[in-house]
Design an enzyme around this catalytic site. Structure first.
Site, mmCIF file in Angstrom:
data_model
loop_
_atom_site.group_PDB
_atom_site.id
_atom_site.type_symbol
_atom_site.label_atom_id
_atom_site.label_comp_id
_atom_site.label_asym_id
_atom_site.label_seq_id
_atom_site.Cartn_x
_atom_site.Cartn_y
_atom_site.Cartn_z
ATOM 1 N N HIS A 1 -7.417 -5.364 -0.820
ATOM 2 C CA HIS A 1 -6.212 -4.563 -0.612
ATOM 3 C C HIS A 1 -5.229 -5.208 0.356
ATOM 4 O O HIS A 1 -4.012 -5.120 0.156
ATOM 5 C CB HIS A 1 -6.622 -3.176 -0.095
ATOM 6 C CG HIS A 1 -5.509 -2.185 -0.037
ATOM 7 N ND1 HIS A 1 -4.782 -1.806 -1.146
ATOM 8 C CD2 HIS A 1 -4.978 -1.469 1.006
ATOM 9 C CE1 HIS A 1 -3.871 -0.911 -0.810
ATOM 10 N NE2 HIS A 1 -3.952 -0.693 0.484
ATOM 11 N N ASP B 1 -8.837 -5.048 -5.504
ATOM 12 C CA ASP B 1 -8.407 -4.005 -4.571
ATOM 13 C C ASP B 1 -9.195 -2.732 -4.859
ATOM 14 O O ASP B 1 -9.125 -2.195 -5.970
ATOM 15 C CB ASP B 1 -6.913 -3.759 -4.765
ATOM 16 C CG ASP B 1 -6.332 -2.740 -3.812
ATOM 17 O OD1 ASP B 1 -7.097 -2.134 -3.039
ATOM 18 O OD2 ASP B 1 -5.095 -2.555 -3.840
ATOM 19 N N SER C 1 0.842 -1.194 0.000
ATOM 20 C CA SER C 1 0.000 0.000 0.000
ATOM 21 C C SER C 1 0.884 1.253 0.000
ATOM 22 O O SER C 1 1.705 1.427 -0.901
ATOM 23 C CB SER C 1 -0.961 -0.043 1.189
ATOM 24 O OG SER C 1 -1.909 1.004 1.119
#
Length: 565
Positions: A494, A456, A221
């Site tokens: 995610h 995601d 991320s």
């Protein structure tokens, strides 16, 4: 629940040398903290001078250096991701806490932690952060994408370290507020990771009498953006880098995420039941197209062409949870459409790609989940954002206020990017890790692995895919194949839930860096989040643009799939 640590690599009752052998680590095993590790650790408290740091910087002060005992593996009932529920077994080590002084007295310090194993394998791993950071990364967790039954890098003999990126979250303040200070913003963008890396190297030299032979960076991320940043800005600093679901094209993401929230105001917001409706319709249209009805959209690119949200539009005069009104159907189309920047972005980027498809109703909890977590939330969007709103609305609207407009009271629904063109260009140069020229990183022998999760909704997986394709266009396919790989994981959200998502990327990266063995035959696994972390299904990990097609046999086994075009 705690279990005996002797069952796991990295347990306290394993001798250091045996530990390194059992974990498969090769290289030197005779580097340690000496006959009196307590004293060696305590002696690390001397400051690290600014001259040891490769950027203009204040000194690094060591707040404490303490030998800490081993701890047992434990699993929590809940957590923001499957991996976050696991507190791995950690061996005894020297825990160093410190801070790097700012140059601007109004800027916060950079906090860091370095973990030095009693027996060192001559390597190190820097952990990336997440979100807007502001919380010290300990370097003790599983690395991104790691199998749950895999020992941590520290348990394998790596020095590990992390930082808060140069600011500390403050209760009652938005997490984006630090960006009003230029030095804090530069630290978040790139400088803190470089500075902490250099301090960690100085501490390794001090503790073991030599610098690390190999340095790795692993992030997911925001940490994935940091990982790419290191390859682009500081190509000499790391031998191997793993970037998972990077929030690349950061400026585009914040603007696109805010746009996606704005279209759900009024009639455009989808209720949780309607999110489930879309999810079910997507599966009905695309799930079995890969040969296995397993609730995973294996080929999302084809599914985006196949599924039209207009097929769910309400008949004239009707409404309810079993259909979408015109504003809701348009909201879904907007999510899947590019945001085109009205002002130039760094590295010639002109837009942020639309989001993917599949996993819309993946259960939400904290940062885990599909639309209900990231896009629609469980209540209609509000100004200011509420905890029940989608995370992307909270993140994006706050970023526009503090990073670009630098006006915390601006209503982002009336924000126009054209009005902040100069500021957008400046922040884009700082934050957007989109430079396709990785020639210096390749020339020093660096290796880069990327992994995108195709379900995601925190960021678009196509942003990372476009970056990879820009590197190929800049450097040529043959060159890129020598040092870089991009993989995709269908159906994964995610943070790693929804489908098989776990794979030993550190092992694959070290094999490529240190033994010249390029990754081959990697598999993603989905595991129970409790010991012994049983594998419940697996898929081949396919290089982009390949995707896993079922060829026959047990759909829970990776051998039943083939990476296909």
């Amino acid at each position: 629940m705690a279990i005996p640590k002797t069952k796991f690599c990295g347990g306290a009752m394993l001798a250091a040398a045996a530990l390194l052998a059992a974990c498969g680590t090769t290289g030197p095993t005779n580097l340690g903290l000496g006959a009196n590790p307590v004293a060696t650790c305590a002696a690390l408290v001397a400051p690290v001078a600014p001259t040891a740091i490769g950027l203009p910087s204040g000194a690094a002060t060591i707040d404490s250096a303490t030998l800490v005992p081993a701890t047992a593996l434990a699993v929590a009932e809940r957590g923001p991701s499957p991996a976050a529920r696991i507190t791995p077994a950690i061996p005894a080590h020297c825990k160093v806490l410190g801070r790097i002084a700012p140059l601007d007295a109004a800027a916060p310090p950079i906090l860091f932690r370095v973990n030095l194993p009693l027996a060192w394998n001559g390597r190190s791993v820097q952990y990336g952060g997440g979100g807007f950071n502001g919380t010290l990364i300990t370097g003790l967790a599983l690395v991104p994408a790691a199998r749950f039954d895999q020992p941590t890098p520290l348990a394998q003999g790596y020095v590990t370290y992390g930082t808060d990126s140069g600011h500390q979250n403050v209760a009652g303040q938005p997490p984006q507020a630090f960006a009003l200070n230029d030095e804090a913003l530069a630290n978040f963008a790139h400088a803190s990771y470089k500075k902490v890396r250099d301090v960690a190297v100085a501490l390794m030299q001090r503790a073991y009498g030599q610098a690390p032979q190999k340095l790795y960076f692993m992030g997911s991320s925001e940490g994935g953006r940091e990982a790419l940043t290191m390859a682009q800005r500081y190509p000499q600093d790391f031998d191997g880098i793993f970037s998972r679901v990077p929030v690349i094209n950061w400026t585009g993401l914040q603007h696109a995420g805010t746009r996606n929230g704005i279209v759900t105001f009024g009639e455009g917001w989808l209720r949780p039941a309607q999110v489930q409706l879309v999810h079910n319709a997507v599966l009905a249209s695309c799930d079995a197209a890969d040969g296995a009805a397993d609730r995973i959209v294996s080929n999302p690119v084809a599914c985006l062409q196949r599924f039209d949200p207009a097929s769910l539009r309400c008949a004239a005069g009707t409404s309810g949870d079993n259909c979408l009104n015109d504003a809701q159907a348009q909201a879904v189309r907007t999510l899947r459409s590019p945001w085109r920047s009205p002002v130039p972005l760094a590295n010639g980027v002109t837009e942020y790609p639309g989001w993917g498809i599949g996993g819309e109703a993946t259960p939400a909890f904290a940062s885990m989940g599909g639309w209900n977590a990231w896009w629609t939330g469980t209540s209609a969007p509000a100004v200011p954002p509420q905890p029940s709103n989608g995370i992307a609305w909270f993140y994006g609207s706050g970023a526009l206020q503090y990073f670009y407009a630098r006006n915390p009271s601006i209503d982002v629904r009336s924000y126009r990017a054209e009005d902040f063109a100069a500021r957008i260009a400046a922040v884009s140069q700082l934050m957007d890790s989109t430079n396709p020229d990785l020639g210096a990183f390749q020339a020093r022998g660096g290796r880069l692995l990327m992994l995108e999760h195709m379900a995601d909704y925190a960021q678009s997986p196509f942003a990372g895919i476009r970056y990879y394709e820009s590197v190929v266009a800049r450097m040529g396919r043959d060159n890129v194949d020598r040092f870089m790989r991009l993989y995709t994981a269908p159906g994964v959200d995610h943070v790693g839930s929804g489908a098989p998502a776990n794979v030993d990327m550190l092992g694959a990266l070290a094999d490529w860096v240190e033994r010249g063995r390029a990754p081959s035959g990697l598999q993603l696994v989905e595991q129970e989040v409790q010991p012994p972390f049983k594998v419940v299904r697996a898929r081949p990990l396919c290089e982009w643009p390949l995707w896993p097609r079922h060829t026959g046999g047990d759909a829970l086994q990776a051998a039943s799939f083939q990476c296909s075009r």
